[in-house]
Write a protein that holds these residues in place. Sequence first.
Motif, PDB file in Angstrom:
ATOM      1  N   GLU A  22      30.248 -47.567  22.282  1.00 42.79           N
ATOM      2  CA  GLU A  22      30.148 -47.338  23.723  1.00 42.79           C
ATOM      3  C   GLU A  22      31.533 -47.276  24.358  1.00 42.79           C
ATOM      4  OE1 GLU A  22      27.965 -49.583  27.427  1.00 42.79           O
ATOM      5  OE2 GLU A  22      26.834 -49.334  25.560  1.00 42.79           O
ATOM      6  N   LEU A  23      32.412 -48.158  23.948  1.00 41.87           N
ATOM      7  CA  LEU A  23      33.776 -48.149  24.488  1.00 41.87           C
ATOM      8  C   LEU A  23      34.507 -46.866  24.093  1.00 41.87           C
ATOM      9  CD1 LEU A  23      34.753 -51.867  23.800  1.00 41.87           C
ATOM     10  CD2 LEU A  23      34.483 -50.813  26.058  1.00 41.87           C
ATOM     11  N   GLU A  24      34.325 -46.434  22.848  1.00 44.72           N
ATOM     12  CA  GLU A  24      34.931 -45.175  22.414  1.00 44.72           C
ATOM     13  C   GLU A  24      34.393 -44.009  23.228  1.00 44.72           C
ATOM     14  OE1 GLU A  24      36.152 -45.690  17.724  1.00 44.72           O
ATOM     15  OE2 GLU A  24      34.069 -45.165  18.203  1.00 44.72           O
ATOM     16  N   GLY A  25      33.093 -44.019  23.498  1.00 40.97           N
ATOM     17  CA  GLY A  25      32.474 -42.959  24.281  1.00 40.97           C
ATOM     18  C   GLY A  25      32.984 -42.905  25.708  1.00 40.97           C
ATOM     19  N   GLU A  26      33.498 -44.033  26.182  1.00 41.52           N
ATOM     20  CA  GLU A  26      34.034 -44.098  27.543  1.00 41.52           C
ATOM     21  C   GLU A  26      35.540 -43.831  27.579  1.00 41.52           C
ATOM     22  OE1 GLU A  26      32.780 -47.952  28.855  1.00 41.52           O
ATOM     23  OE2 GLU A  26      30.676 -47.378  28.987  1.00 41.52           O
ATOM     24  N   GLY A  27      36.088 -43.449  26.416  1.00 37.17           N
ATOM     25  CA  GLY A  27      37.485 -43.034  26.387  1.00 37.17           C
ATOM     26  C   GLY A  27      38.482 -44.071  25.922  1.00 37.17           C
ATOM     27  N   HIS A  28      38.024 -45.229  25.508  1.00 29.31           N
ATOM     28  CA  HIS A  28      38.942 -46.255  25.034  1.00 29.31           C
ATOM     29  C   HIS A  28      39.287 -46.012  23.560  1.00 29.31           C
ATOM     30  CE1 HIS A  28      38.461 -48.577  28.729  1.00 29.31           C
ATOM     31  NE2 HIS A  28      37.165 -48.325  28.641  1.00 29.31           N
ATOM     32  N   ASP A  29      40.501 -46.366  23.200  1.00 27.94           N
ATOM     33  CA  ASP A  29      40.990 -46.186  21.832  1.00 27.94           C
ATOM     34  C   ASP A  29      40.757 -47.492  21.065  1.00 27.94           C
ATOM     35  OD1 ASP A  29      42.218 -45.332  19.567  1.00 27.94           O
ATOM     36  OD2 ASP A  29      44.234 -45.189  20.420  1.00 27.94           O
ATOM     37  N   ILE A  30      40.024 -47.417  19.948  1.00 30.02           N
ATOM     38  CA  ILE A  30      39.660 -48.607  19.191  1.00 30.02           C
ATOM     39  C   ILE A  30      40.353 -48.604  17.827  1.00 30.02           C
ATOM     40  CG2 ILE A  30      37.778 -49.979  18.212  1.00 30.02           C
ATOM     41  CD1 ILE A  30      37.651 -49.745  21.266  1.00 30.02           C
TER      42      ILE A  30
END
Length: 342
Positions: A22-30
């Motif tokens: 979900e965080l990746e889908g919102e543009g965050h780099d993991i």
Amino acid sequence: MKIWFDLSNSPHINMFHDLIKELEGEGHDIIITCRPLANTIDLLQQKNLSFTVIGEHYGKNLYKKIFGYPIRVFQLWMFLKNHRLDLAVSQSSFHSPLVARLLGIPSIYTNDNEHAMGNIPSFIFATQVLIPENLSVEKILKKGSSKIKTKQYPGVKEGIYLWRKSQQVQKKRKELVNDPIKIFVRPEPLTAQYYKGGLNFMDEALIELQNNYAITILPRDNTQKTHYKQSKFSKIIVVEKPLEFDYIAENCTVFIGAGGSMTREIALLGIPTISVYQDELLDVDEYILKKGLMKHEPQLTASKIISFMESISNKNADFELMEKGKEAYYFIKNQILKYNNQ
């Protein structure tokens, strides 16, 4: 935001998978790191998560663990120092909070095991400590945390990721009501520092039951695979790679667990569960037992298993804990996002 997750043990993959996606889908780099412990690498591959293996696991011996701790801290620091991270997030990764401190970034550390000695440096160095509501804050404060940075989330850790799939699992289970009895067994956490219970203590019961029931062993490592592949267990299935959790939950008649996370996962979904954990129970386990979601039989025998199977009935997933799990999921996500643009 650039977020580092250190997924240092098998249960952490299920716990954080949906949140990471979900965080990746919102543009965050993991960025994900891990170590070769139990089924961790197999599960990361199964979930198609990109990761880097850093360091190793130093076994159960306390002195080896103490020796290995600064080594992996240094290895993680070397790998991450040029990544310009904004935040570190982990569940029971004793290395993550200290590495984050060395990198000069904040860290969120979650934990539900009050007995693990590795918590002490983690509680000291973490920016924020998140624990389930049924774990005593006082026990955490004694291990080095503070009231200011310790927060409790609703329910139990396993609810954080099970709330999405509980209805689907129950629907599938109702379609398999007339299937033969299937027993799934998760052996003891033999390399865990906190575990002081017995090893291979279920052997006699499993040998006695294998002629009449379909038994599947879910080994933690090659040591347990080798043990259960002996000729005396000839009719027991020993899986080579971790099974999909949904498959286990949908097909399991009875689950027998000598560890923690997977036993609680199955119990929360309303599946008949016996905990055979032989060490001091965690606060979260005591909570689940009081809710009647599982049975505790540390000295399990074949006759006790048969008696349990004669009395069981498939229940629905615990609705209250599923709702609390959803609340906890968004609570943790919001705690992470508070560090955005700081």
